[in-house]
Design a protein around this motif. Structure first.
Motif, PDB file in Angstrom:
ATOM      1  N   TYR A 158       0.846  -1.140   0.045  1.00 51.24           N
ATOM      2  CA  TYR A 158       0.095   0.103   0.011  1.00 51.24           C
ATOM      3  C   TYR A 158       0.827   1.302   0.155  1.00 51.24           C
ATOM      4  CZ  TYR A 158      -4.465  -2.469   0.539  1.00 51.24           C
ATOM      5  OH  TYR A 158      -5.421  -3.060  -0.002  1.00 51.24           O
ATOM      6  N   ILE A 159       0.191   2.009  -0.733  1.00 51.72           N
ATOM      7  CA  ILE A 159       1.092   3.499  -0.558  1.00 51.72           C
ATOM      8  C   ILE A 159       0.284   4.492   0.350  1.00 51.72           C
ATOM      9  CG2 ILE A 159       1.661   5.568  -1.877  1.00 51.72           C
ATOM     10  CD1 ILE A 159       2.183   3.915  -4.254  1.00 51.72           C
ATOM     11  N   HIS A 160       1.002   4.655   1.581  1.00 49.89           N
ATOM     12  CA  HIS A 160       0.455   5.543   2.574  1.00 49.89           C
ATOM     13  C   HIS A 160       0.901   6.893   2.878  1.00 49.89           C
ATOM     14  CE1 HIS A 160      -1.588   2.542   5.293  1.00 49.89           C
ATOM     15  NE2 HIS A 160      -1.197   1.389   4.098  1.00 49.89           N
ATOM     16  N   TYR A 161      -0.030   7.880   3.419  1.00 52.45           N
ATOM     17  CA  TYR A 161       0.387   9.026   3.703  1.00 52.45           C
ATOM     18  C   TYR A 161       0.301   9.060   5.239  1.00 52.45           C
ATOM     19  CZ  TYR A 161      -0.305   9.904  -1.132  1.00 52.45           C
ATOM     20  OH  TYR A 161      -0.459   9.657  -2.550  1.00 52.45           O
ATOM     21  N   PRO A 162       1.589   8.767   5.990  1.00 52.46           N
ATOM     22  CA  PRO A 162       1.465   8.451   7.383  1.00 52.46           C
ATOM     23  C   PRO A 162       1.038   9.481   8.314  1.00 52.46           C
ATOM     24  CG  PRO A 162       3.739   8.548   6.551  1.00 52.46           C
ATOM     25  CD  PRO A 162       3.028   8.783   5.336  1.00 52.46           C
ATOM     26  N   GLN A 163       1.064  10.657   7.808  1.00 52.03           N
ATOM     27  CA  GLN A 163       0.726  11.892   8.801  1.00 52.03           C
ATOM     28  C   GLN A 163      -0.906  11.936   8.743  1.00 52.03           C
ATOM     29  OE1 GLN A 163       3.209  12.634   6.719  1.00 52.03           O
ATOM     30  NE2 GLN A 163       4.524  14.214   7.772  1.00 52.03           N
ATOM     31  N   ALA A 164      -1.567  11.275   7.806  1.00 48.19           N
ATOM     32  CA  ALA A 164      -2.897  11.434   7.790  1.00 48.19           C
ATOM     33  C   ALA A 164      -3.730  10.495   8.855  1.00 48.19           C
ATOM     34  CB  ALA A 164      -3.479  11.089   6.350  1.00 48.19           C
ATOM     35  N   GLU A 165      -5.081  10.486   8.963  1.00 48.72           N
ATOM     36  CA  GLU A 165      -5.706   9.607   9.820  1.00 48.72           C
ATOM     37  C   GLU A 165      -6.221   8.550   8.975  1.00 48.72           C
ATOM     38  OE1 GLU A 165      -7.279  13.645  11.364  1.00 48.72           O
ATOM     39  OE2 GLU A 165      -8.753  12.158  10.724  1.00 48.72           O
ATOM     40  N   LEU A 166      -5.766   7.350   9.237  1.00 46.08           N
ATOM     41  CA  LEU A 166      -6.149   6.208   8.350  1.00 46.08           C
ATOM     42  C   LEU A 166      -6.931   4.965   9.335  1.00 46.08           C
ATOM     43  CD1 LEU A 166      -2.889   5.650   6.115  1.00 46.08           C
ATOM     44  CD2 LEU A 166      -5.406   6.582   5.537  1.00 46.08           C
ATOM     45  N   ALA A 167      -8.040   5.645   9.752  1.00 47.43           N
ATOM     46  CA  ALA A 167      -8.629   4.899  11.001  1.00 47.43           C
ATOM     47  C   ALA A 167      -8.614   3.537  11.089  1.00 47.43           C
ATOM     48  CB  ALA A 167      -9.859   5.584  11.502  1.00 47.43           C
ATOM     49  N   ASP A 169      -7.359   1.245   9.253  1.00 49.66           N
ATOM     50  CA  ASP A 169      -6.384   0.282   8.771  1.00 49.66           C
ATOM     51  C   ASP A 169      -4.848   0.612   9.739  1.00 49.66           C
ATOM     52  OD1 ASP A 169      -5.860   1.204   5.614  1.00 49.66           O
ATOM     53  OD2 ASP A 169      -5.163   2.177   7.520  1.00 49.66           O
ATOM     54  N   ALA A 170      -5.291   1.178  10.915  1.00 48.78           N
ATOM     55  CA  ALA A 170      -4.060   1.723  11.700  1.00 48.78           C
ATOM     56  C   ALA A 170      -3.297   0.471  12.411  1.00 48.78           C
ATOM     57  CB  ALA A 170      -4.888   2.282  12.768  1.00 48.78           C
ATOM     58  N   GLY A 171      -3.653  -0.589  12.302  1.00 45.26           N
ATOM     59  CA  GLY A 171      -3.337  -1.728  12.792  1.00 45.26           C
ATOM     60  C   GLY A 171      -1.817  -2.011  12.407  1.00 45.26           C
ATOM     61  N   ASP A 172      -1.034  -2.505  12.857  1.00 42.52           N
ATOM     62  CA  ASP A 172       0.291  -2.851  12.571  1.00 42.52           C
ATOM     63  C   ASP A 172       0.723  -4.373  12.311  1.00 42.52           C
ATOM     64  OD1 ASP A 172       2.022  -0.683  11.851  1.00 42.52           O
ATOM     65  OD2 ASP A 172       2.936  -0.368  14.097  1.00 42.52           O
ATOM     66  N   GLU A 173      -0.180  -5.253  12.101  1.00 43.44           N
ATOM     67  CA  GLU A 173      -0.375  -6.749  11.698  1.00 43.44           C
ATOM     68  C   GLU A 173       0.585  -6.547  10.613  1.00 43.44           C
ATOM     69  OE1 GLU A 173      -4.768  -5.661  11.579  1.00 43.44           O
ATOM     70  OE2 GLU A 173      -2.971  -4.591  11.904  1.00 43.44           O
ATOM     71  N   PRO A 174       1.137  -7.642  10.080  1.00 46.78           N
ATOM     72  CA  PRO A 174       1.647  -8.057   8.866  1.00 46.78           C
ATOM     73  C   PRO A 174       0.958  -8.373   7.688  1.00 46.78           C
ATOM     74  CG  PRO A 174       2.104  -9.881  10.132  1.00 46.78           C
ATOM     75  CD  PRO A 174       1.243  -8.729  11.012  1.00 46.78           C
ATOM     76  N   LEU A 175      -0.381  -7.524   7.541  1.00 43.45           N
ATOM     77  CA  LEU A 175      -1.278  -7.783   6.324  1.00 43.45           C
ATOM     78  C   LEU A 175      -1.003  -7.307   5.362  1.00 43.45           C
ATOM     79  CD1 LEU A 175      -4.917  -6.831   7.781  1.00 43.45           C
ATOM     80  CD2 LEU A 175      -4.054  -8.915   6.547  1.00 43.45           C
ATOM     81  N   HIS A 176       0.216  -6.231   5.108  1.00 40.51           N
ATOM     82  CA  HIS A 176       0.507  -5.741   3.978  1.00 40.51           C
ATOM     83  C   HIS A 176       1.855  -4.857   4.207  1.00 40.51           C
ATOM     84  CE1 HIS A 176      -0.854  -1.525   5.443  1.00 40.51           C
ATOM     85  NE2 HIS A 176      -1.788  -2.383   5.828  1.00 40.51           N
ATOM     86  N   ASP A 177       2.590  -4.446   3.087  1.00 38.31           N
ATOM     87  CA  ASP A 177       3.794  -3.932   3.169  1.00 38.31           C
ATOM     88  C   ASP A 177       3.393  -2.210   2.701  1.00 38.31           C
ATOM     89  OD1 ASP A 177       5.140  -6.211   3.790  1.00 38.31           O
ATOM     90  OD2 ASP A 177       5.518  -6.752   1.464  1.00 38.31           O
ATOM     91  N   ARG A 178       4.287  -1.474   3.140  1.00 36.69           N
ATOM     92  CA  ARG A 178       3.811   0.002   2.951  1.00 36.69           C
ATOM     93  C   ARG A 178       4.951   0.751   2.268  1.00 36.69           C
ATOM     94  NH1 ARG A 178       0.899   2.586   8.062  1.00 36.69           N
ATOM     95  NH2 ARG A 178      -0.296   0.484   8.707  1.00 36.69           N
ATOM     96  N   LEU A 179       4.630   1.632   1.470  1.00 36.45           N
ATOM     97  CA  LEU A 179       5.387   2.767   0.908  1.00 36.45           C
ATOM     98  C   LEU A 179       4.921   4.069   1.428  1.00 36.45           C
ATOM     99  CD1 LEU A 179       7.647   3.919  -0.899  1.00 36.45           C
ATOM    100  CD2 LEU A 179       5.911   3.837  -2.806  1.00 36.45           C
ATOM    101  N   ASN A 180       5.438   4.486   2.328  1.00 34.46           N
ATOM    102  CA  ASN A 180       4.915   5.655   3.092  1.00 34.46           C
ATOM    103  C   ASN A 180       5.657   7.092   2.381  1.00 34.46           C
ATOM    104  OD1 ASN A 180       3.926   4.413   5.386  1.00 34.46           O
ATOM    105  ND2 ASN A 180       6.033   4.089   6.175  1.00 34.46           N
ATOM    106  N   VAL A 181       4.723   7.817   2.085  1.00 33.89           N
ATOM    107  CA  VAL A 181       5.086   9.151   1.343  1.00 33.89           C
ATOM    108  C   VAL A 181       4.848  10.389   2.445  1.00 33.89           C
ATOM    109  CG1 VAL A 181       4.548  10.587  -0.595  1.00 33.89           C
ATOM    110  CG2 VAL A 181       4.003   8.183  -0.694  1.00 33.89           C
ATOM    111  N   LEU A 182       6.180  10.826   2.710  1.00 29.91           N
ATOM    112  CA  LEU A 182       5.934  12.010   3.660  1.00 29.91           C
ATOM    113  C   LEU A 182       5.830  13.282   2.731  1.00 29.91           C
ATOM    114  CD1 LEU A 182       9.191  11.200   5.875  1.00 29.91           C
ATOM    115  CD2 LEU A 182       6.721  10.481   6.092  1.00 29.91           C
TER     116      LEU A 182
END
Lengths: 352, 352
Positions: A158-167, A169-182
């Motif tokens: 998933y491509i994520h914008y980590p400062q945003a609220e992502l209510a 899917d906030a969990g940290d379980e290894p369901l998916h990998d992330r590309l964080n965009v600051l």
């Protein structure tokens, strides 16, 4: 439940395709060496690999990935879920990703979501049927929990914008990998440049209402503007398209109170803003209204636009995605991987 | 050579995936009915199909296409060979094609060729490994004889410009299916409009030198101009890109003798022409120089360009390609199929 399905070699080798055994015999190597020669991730003496590939070419042999997939559990397919292949941003991403994946022995399999961002279960089930090794998705198109339920092996990225609220899917379980965009650095540089050139009334030309990328971008803009003592942005409602941005800009000035700067959620939207300002409203860019976009797509340097924009680097992004795919294939049961990328302002001619 | 490969059900159903048998038992139908329910091309009573799909969803079941491919010989994959996914024309084509193919139960598999149009045998062998049901290619990227040799079952589809000389694949053998594009009508309308507005020195901004589409377009333009009593076009050397068109236009006026109209090989090239004329050469479009493009991509109506162009209709094109794919799958051994499409001029603001 261990029923056996029997498949004959002849079904796998229609129209007299050469077999690995034939290549092995002609090259005087083992059957295993032939397999290894076709897998760039296994080691084999260069001269041996070269000989095998030469013989394979003479015999017109290539390994059948469909057959191999059943044995290895790998399909060598990477699914990409996109709402719109022909959006400039998506197409440039897909292009670069396909080139990079091809170099690693994978092919890109495209799946289109509905444009209303409600990817339904039918499409997910459909995608699963192709058994992709990996899936790249945007969190706004399909939720991680839903996607994970529909994949047997693949761990989605998933491509994520980590400062945003992502209510949800906030969990940290290894369901998916992330590309964080600051987004902060790029947005902060953009607002500072606008302030530096005297902008006071900054409008936000939004992307699609339900888009999480759009929501994250607007929240970051509001936060940065508040920190820098600016009033909250007026919002003009776009949907990432040129046409919606064009109309929203006209409404902003004819119905609303206008603005002295417009920050657009994406570059294509910024093009619509610029054309509406110049061709319909007869305003000058940047003299009367300053414009900043987001993405830095290939068209942004075209002279008609020459757009100042926040860059989310394409090459870095693709390299990070390919690294995530390869790491996951090597260690399928590892917890979720993350890669983090930054944004920065590219200054051209629409502010100043 | 009838060696048997044994694959266990457990290998096909990792992580406890439901099987077709489980669906059949729960829905109280036969195993065959479950298969039929998932194939849109087989007949089944609507209420029965609905029940089966409902039960399949409850059990989280979908058929495994990799396994099915070995039995049915169908991969449900359609390969598309493109030099450049992010070109506007290609990306719009891929987008529409993916949507249409998805509706028919297929997924789009992308393969990138080298940008120098020399698709090498390694890439073809690689593509074959995925065993596509069909392959769509442009004749300028890979030759029919070469491609046919590398496919076991798929019959490639080529996009042709039939008035052009295509010396090395002139044969009519059923090696491939064709989508013929008739350029004459659109090019003739373009030249007539330019003449009607007084253009005398018409330049051709070319596409990539080795491209057959470019060659066919230039020959048609020369033919139409000769028929209408015009001197042959001056050729400015582009490569289908904005940047090359921009530079070639500057050279045409600063080094060469200029022109009063420019016909560009594609729309993106025409955008480069317009921007060079306006922003670098300070000439007015259409007052000083008229510009016509080819394709009618989605960007051509953008106000900064508002381009008059020869349209090769995207929806018609995709429908024709999907028809060719489905006809070939139904009758794999039929002689080569053909579909023929026409072009027409779309008049906007760059001539007049």
């Amino acid at each position: 439940m261990n029923r056996r399905i029997v498949v004959t070699e002849s079904e796998q080798a229609p129209r007299g395709r050469a077999t690995a055994e034939m290549v092995a015999a002609r090259a005087k190597v083992s059957r295993v060496a032939v397999s290894r020669a076709f897998n760039p991730h296994t080691s084999l003496k260069p001269e041996k690999r070269e000989l095998i590939l030469k013989v394979a070419q003479e015999l017109n042999y290539t390994p059948d990935r469909a057959a191999r997939a059943l044995v290895s559990g790998r399909s060598h397919l990477v699914g990409v879920i996109v709402p719109d292949v022909c959006s400039h941003w998506e197409s440039q991403e897909i292009d670069a990703l396909t080139t990079a994946l091809q170099a690693e022995g994978f092919a890109t399999l495209l799946f289109k979501t509905r444009t209303d961002y409600s990817m339904d279960e039918q499409l997910l089930a459909y995608m699963r049927g192709f058994n992709p090794d990996s899936v790249i998705a945007f969190v706004e198109n399909v939720k991680p929990h839903t996607l994970a339920r529909f994949l047997d092996r693949a761990v989605p990225i998933y491509i994520h914008y980590p400062q945003a609220e992502l209510a949800d899917d906030a969990g940290d379980e290894p369901l998916h990998d992330r590309l964080n965009v600051l987004q902060r650095d790029g947005v902060e540089q953009a607002v500072a440049l606008l302030q530096g050139f005297g902008a006071k009334r900054i409008a936000y030309l939004s992307g699609a209402e339900k888009s999480r990328a759009n929501g994250a971008r607007e929240r970051m803009l509001r936060q940065v503007m508040a920190e820098r003592g600016l009033a909250p942005p007026v919002v003009a409602g776009g949907d990432f398209s040129y046409d919606a941005a064009y109309q929203a800009t006209i409404d902003l000035f004819r119905v609303g109170e206008g603005a002295d700067a417009i920050f657009a959620a994406n570059d294509v939207g910024a093009f619509g803003v610029i054309d509406a300002l110049r061709h319909e409203l007869k305003l000058r860019v940047p003299e009367d209204v300053k414009v900043i976009g987001f993405d830095d797509i290939a068209q942004s340097h075209w002279k008609s636009y020459n757009l100042t924009t926040v860059k989310f680097d394409l090459d870095e992004r693709v390299r990070a995605l390919v690294r995530l795919i390869l790491r996951r294939l090597t260690t399928p049961d590892a917890p979720g991987f993350q890669e983090t990328l930054n944004t920065r302002l590219v200054v051209r001619g629409t502010v100043g």
